[in-house]
Design an enzyme around this catalytic site. Structure first.
Site, mmCIF file in Angstrom:
data_model
loop_
_atom_site.group_PDB
_atom_site.id
_atom_site.type_symbol
_atom_site.label_atom_id
_atom_site.label_comp_id
_atom_site.label_asym_id
_atom_site.label_seq_id
_atom_site.Cartn_x
_atom_site.Cartn_y
_atom_site.Cartn_z
ATOM 1 N N TYR A 1 46.833 52.823 53.656
ATOM 2 C CA TYR A 1 45.759 53.001 52.682
ATOM 3 C C TYR A 1 45.133 54.377 52.876
ATOM 4 O O TYR A 1 44.382 54.610 53.811
ATOM 5 C CB TYR A 1 44.694 51.921 52.831
ATOM 6 N N SER B 1 44.682 39.934 46.774
ATOM 7 C CA SER B 1 44.603 39.963 45.305
ATOM 8 C C SER B 1 44.309 38.582 44.715
ATOM 9 O O SER B 1 44.960 38.165 43.746
ATOM 10 C CB SER B 1 45.896 40.536 44.700
ATOM 11 N N LEU C 1 41.980 37.820 42.930
ATOM 12 C CA LEU C 1 41.433 38.033 41.584
ATOM 13 C C LEU C 1 42.444 38.747 40.683
ATOM 14 O O LEU C 1 42.069 39.396 39.707
ATOM 15 C CB LEU C 1 40.132 38.832 41.661
ATOM 16 N N GLY C 2 43.723 38.624 41.031
ATOM 17 C CA GLY C 2 44.759 39.212 40.185
ATOM 18 C C GLY C 2 44.597 40.704 39.996
ATOM 19 O O GLY C 2 44.738 41.223 38.892
ATOM 20 N N ARG C 3 44.306 41.394 41.115
ATOM 21 C CA ARG C 3 44.106 42.851 41.108
ATOM 22 C C ARG C 3 42.996 43.266 40.134
ATOM 23 O O ARG C 3 43.027 44.338 39.548
ATOM 24 C CB ARG C 3 45.417 43.575 40.796
ATOM 25 N N PHE D 1 42.155 41.670 37.326
ATOM 26 C CA PHE D 1 42.328 41.186 35.954
ATOM 27 C C PHE D 1 41.605 39.868 35.727
ATOM 28 O O PHE D 1 41.078 39.618 34.636
ATOM 29 C CB PHE D 1 43.814 41.026 35.632
ATOM 30 N N SER E 1 38.886 39.044 36.904
ATOM 31 C CA SER E 1 37.451 39.320 36.835
ATOM 32 C C SER E 1 37.056 39.934 35.502
ATOM 33 O O SER E 1 36.032 39.581 34.924
ATOM 34 C CB SER E 1 37.033 40.284 37.953
#
Length: 307
Positions: free
Chosen positions: A64, A215, A217-219, A221, A223
């Site tokens: 990262y 993930s 929160l689906g990266r 999406f 949210s």
């Protein structure tokens, strides 16, 4: 999840005695991949807020940045804060400028690399021991027994406490666990990413291995839905993922709308509903949603009613 104003409950992660908050904090987006790096003082404030709110599991990786996210956490954990958290980082993905330019990455799991990567992470994090050290991706050129054998030595030397794997197959998890207990497996698990349920989740549970869901929160999406794409910079790698392309966006938009409808009925936000679903999968699962905003962190920590 804990009610507002209370501390986050704790769960046992794996069978070796590791205890963490039932929800962790993914730190990747603070430094990399989701657009430009965010201001360091703001991210340190966010990390401190998370810790003061009861989150104990912080997740990073040497890729990262690369490296800058570990350095950020090292700075954030000065002054007695280190003792309050379980610090997880990862090794194995090499993404230099030349690889990045080609859109490629290399994966390494040979003993010399494992040891050098561990030593480098210890230095960047400015600590003596890493609590949870994952192999970020499995090097298919090196038998997993060899990689885990070196990790086992690092545990015996006091440089690591617990070992984890990320994105490993069920058979690889079994082989690794036979060499040294694997405490946690990190994998993508959410309402729109459920392929791990067929083999990997049952294998982890059979072996007493904790599950860390990235993930959840689906990266982002789950949210924000399609509007997430409106403000994405060209540096945001999500912009190039298949799920965010036009041919798939309509189906995913329909999924998001259904989640919104359920969230309204429950009296919560879509992100709270998505996290509640992950928490509902079992008390051996720790989701690690990432954010760069304190208000989003606060929202993610509130329970979905009747979840």
């Amino acid at each position: 999840m804990a009610k507002e104003g209370t501390k986050v409950p704790r769960i046992k992660l794996g069978s070796q005695g590791l205890e963490v908050s039932a929800q962790g904090l993914g730190c990747m987006g603070m430094s990399a991949f989701y657009g430009p790096p965010k201001p360091e003082p703001d991210m340190i404030q966010l990390i401190h807020h998370a810790i003061n709110s009861g989150i104990t599991l912080l997740d990073t990786s040497d890729v990262y940045g690369p490296h800058t996210n570990e350095i950020l956490l090292g700075k954030a954990l000065k002054g007695g804060t280190r003792e309050r958290v379980v610090l997880a980082t990862k090794f194995g993905i090499v993404l230099g400028d030349e690889k990045k330019a080609e859109g490629k990455r290399a994966v390494h799991g040979d003993p010399a690399y494992v040891r050098a990567a561990c030593e480098a992470s210890l230095k960047r994090l400015d600590i003596d021991c890493i609590d949870l050290y994952y192999q970020h991706r499995v090097d298919t050129r090196v038998p997993i027994e060899i990689t885990v054998g070196e990790l086992k030595k690092l545990v015996e030397e006091g440089k690591l406490k617990y070992i984890g794997l990320s994105e490993a197959s069920a058979s690889t998890i079994r082989r690794a666990h036979a060499v040294h207990p694997i405490t946690a497996v990190q994998l993508e698990w959410s309402l729109w990413s459920r392929d791990v349920e067929e083999e990997i989740i049952p294998t982890c549970r059979e072996l007493g291995i904790g599950i860390v869901a990235y993930s959840p929160l689906g990266r982002g999406f789950l949210s924000s839905g399609p509007k997430l794409l409106e403000d994405m910079s060209n540096e945001d790698y999500r912009k190039y993922l298949p799920r965010f392309q036009a041919e798939n966006l309509e189906n995913n938009k329909n999924l998001y709308e259904r989640i919104c409808e359920m969230a309204v009925r429950k009296g919560c936000t879509p992100s709270q509903l998505a996290l509640a679903w992950v928490h509902h999968q079992g008390n051996d699962v720790c989701p690690i949603p990432g954010t760069t905003k304190i208000e989003n962190l606060n929202q993610n920590m509130k329970p979905c009613p009747s979840s």
